[in-house]
Design an enzyme around this catalytic site. Structure first.
Site, short mmCIF file in Angstrom:
data_model
loop_
_atom_site.label_atom_id
_atom_site.label_comp_id
_atom_site.label_asym_id
_atom_site.label_seq_id
_atom_site.Cartn_x
_atom_site.Cartn_y
_atom_site.Cartn_z
N TYR A 1 0.78 -1.24 0.00
CA TYR A 1 0.00 0.00 0.00
C TYR A 1 0.82 1.29 0.00
O TYR A 1 0.28 2.36 -0.23
CB TYR A 1 -0.99 -0.02 1.17
CG TYR A 1 -2.02 -1.10 0.98
CD1 TYR A 1 -3.08 -0.93 0.11
CD2 TYR A 1 -1.91 -2.33 1.64
CE1 TYR A 1 -4.01 -1.92 -0.11
CE2 TYR A 1 -2.84 -3.33 1.44
CZ TYR A 1 -3.88 -3.13 0.56
OH TYR A 1 -4.81 -4.12 0.34
N PHE B 1 -10.65 -3.88 10.70
CA PHE B 1 -11.80 -3.67 9.81
C PHE B 1 -11.44 -4.07 8.38
O PHE B 1 -10.29 -4.31 8.07
CB PHE B 1 -12.28 -2.22 9.87
CG PHE B 1 -11.23 -1.19 9.55
CD1 PHE B 1 -11.03 -0.77 8.24
CD2 PHE B 1 -10.46 -0.61 10.54
CE1 PHE B 1 -10.06 0.19 7.93
CE2 PHE B 1 -9.49 0.34 10.26
CZ PHE B 1 -9.29 0.74 8.95
#
Length: 418
Positions: free
Chosen positions: A128, A418
């Site tokens: 990322y 999450f």
């Protein structure tokens, strides 16, 4: 092989959700067939326009989902964010730029909505950074050897006049959201929890279709009767050869808004009959836990890793949202290959707040937007990044000035996955 341009990347329709879910399971190496009850349970997570799929013909071969979130900045401001999850690419379609296309669509939409940040929990580290994300918090898990910890074996209740009560899921749904709200407003790096979070963690809803097994829930109340802490934990059933109990209590989550609550809950967990090991779950790297024990070495680090990754979409709003440890000014040259938030900015910070404005002055520090994200919550050091060659000093001593402004006395922490 289908060419890149023949693969359609777009938000899915509700009718395409089952195929998208199958691709998600495939990417995460879970059984690809999705049971009807599992599919129905996961429909609660579907938000029109926020689930993206890549389609090779009629088959979904990559997945991406985002949802609204708030992140607590240093000082307690709640910053709107685009939370990213469920990112997969099927093994037959790797290295075709599908993640890049899905990410570009989502980040552009988030920027258009006015989100200040994007966030995610990275399963793999190298992915990322190239999209402008930087690791902004760290998590640590401890395993406590209870007999070695040195705690008083006669402990039965908090010494401060408070009390600990076992409660059920309904109590957690009533008391938990307000307690979490108090915690997240004081904890940089914490994120918002929707009502759905509490429903899933107390068995009202399931997202995997498996039978619900209720954990234990305990609440700490102060001497004045105020709820200041709460823990969810489970326990196994293991005995040694000589009928000696060797059970482990595993914390699923623990919230505490005062040191007294934290001390009481850890003491409680370490005092449960038959429990000889306590696993802490995901904690802040500077958590009080080890030093609440007479022998801190009884708490052994079993996991320590990056956790919340942040991508800044609006440099001005991000830097103006937080507070600063000292006062001073800094000119930052922020590089962003995606063209979403690059530029040169003058940061003026002090006790009364901060201003961040575009400038043509010479830069003091040059850094990628991913490095700014790593610095934003106060956990990373600009001096350290400069030594690694990831921040470039144009003015001598600028990295030390950045640390004096940006670093925090307590480390940021995100309690959530999450």
């Amino acid at each position: 092989m289908t060419s890149r341009t023949d693969i359609d990347v777009r938000p899915i329709t509700e009718a395409e959700f089952p195929d998208w879910q199958r691709a998600l399971n495939t990417g995460f190496l879970m059984p690809p067939a999705v049971a009807a009850e599992q599919l129905e349970a996961r429909r609660h997570l579907f938000v029109p326009g926020r689930s993206i799929g890549a389609f090779d013909g009629e088959r979904c071969v990559a997945t991406f989902r985002s949802f609204d979130q708030e992140v607590t900045a240093v000082g307690g401001a709640l910053v709107p964010a685009d939370a990213i999850s469920n990112v997969t690419v099927s093994p037959t379609h790797r290295r075709r730029g599908l993640l890049t296309r899905m990410m570009a669509q989502d980040l552009a939409a988030a920027k258009e909505r006015g989100d200040v940040l994007a966030t995610l929990i990275a399963a793999e580290y190298p992915i990322y950074g190239r999209y402008g994300f930087g690791p902004a918090t760290t998590m640590t898990e401890w395993t406590v050897d209870v007999p070695r910890a040195g705690l008083d074996a006669r402990w039965a209740a908090p010494e401060d006049g408070g009390r600990i009560d076992l409660v059920d899921g309904e109590d957690v749904r009533k008391l938990g959201p307000e307690l979490h709200e108090r915690l997240r407003r004081a904890q940089p790096g914490a994120v918002s929890r929707a009502e759905l979070w509490w429903q899933i963690r107390t068995g009202v809803l399931s997202t995997d279709g498996s039978p619900w097994t209720e954990p234990f829930y305990a609440v700490y109340r102060s001497a004045e009767g105020e709820v200041e802490g709460m823990v969810s934990y489970k326990a196994d059933d293991r005995w040694g050869d000589a009928k000696q109990p060797l059970n482990t209590a595993t914390v699923q989550w623990l919230l505490a808004v005062t040191p007294a609550a934290e001390r009481a809950l850890w003491s409680y967990l370490c005092s449960i009959d038959w429990v000889t090991t306590v696993k802490s779950g995901w904690r802040s790297p500077d958590d009080l836990l080890p030093h609440l024990l007479p022998d801190p070495r009884a708490a052994r680090i079993t996991t320590q890793a990056d956790w919340l990754w942040v991508r800044i979409l609006d440099v001005v709003r991000a830097l103006e949202a937080r507070t600063y440890e000292g006062s001073g000014s800094l000119v930052l040259e922020v590089e962003d290959r995606a063209g979403l938030s690059g530029g040169r900015w003058r940061l003026e910070a002090g006790a009364d707040g901060a201003s961040c404005t575009p400038t043509t002055e010479s830069a003091h520090l040059v850094l990628d937007v991913a490095e700014l994200a790593a610095l934003w919550l106060g956990d990373e050091s600009a001096v350290r990044l400069a030594a690694l060659g990831r921040v470039r000093e144009i003015r001598a001593g600028a990295a030390r000035v950045a640390d004096a402004l940006l670093r925090t006395s307590r480390r940021p922490w995100c309690p959530d996955m999450f």
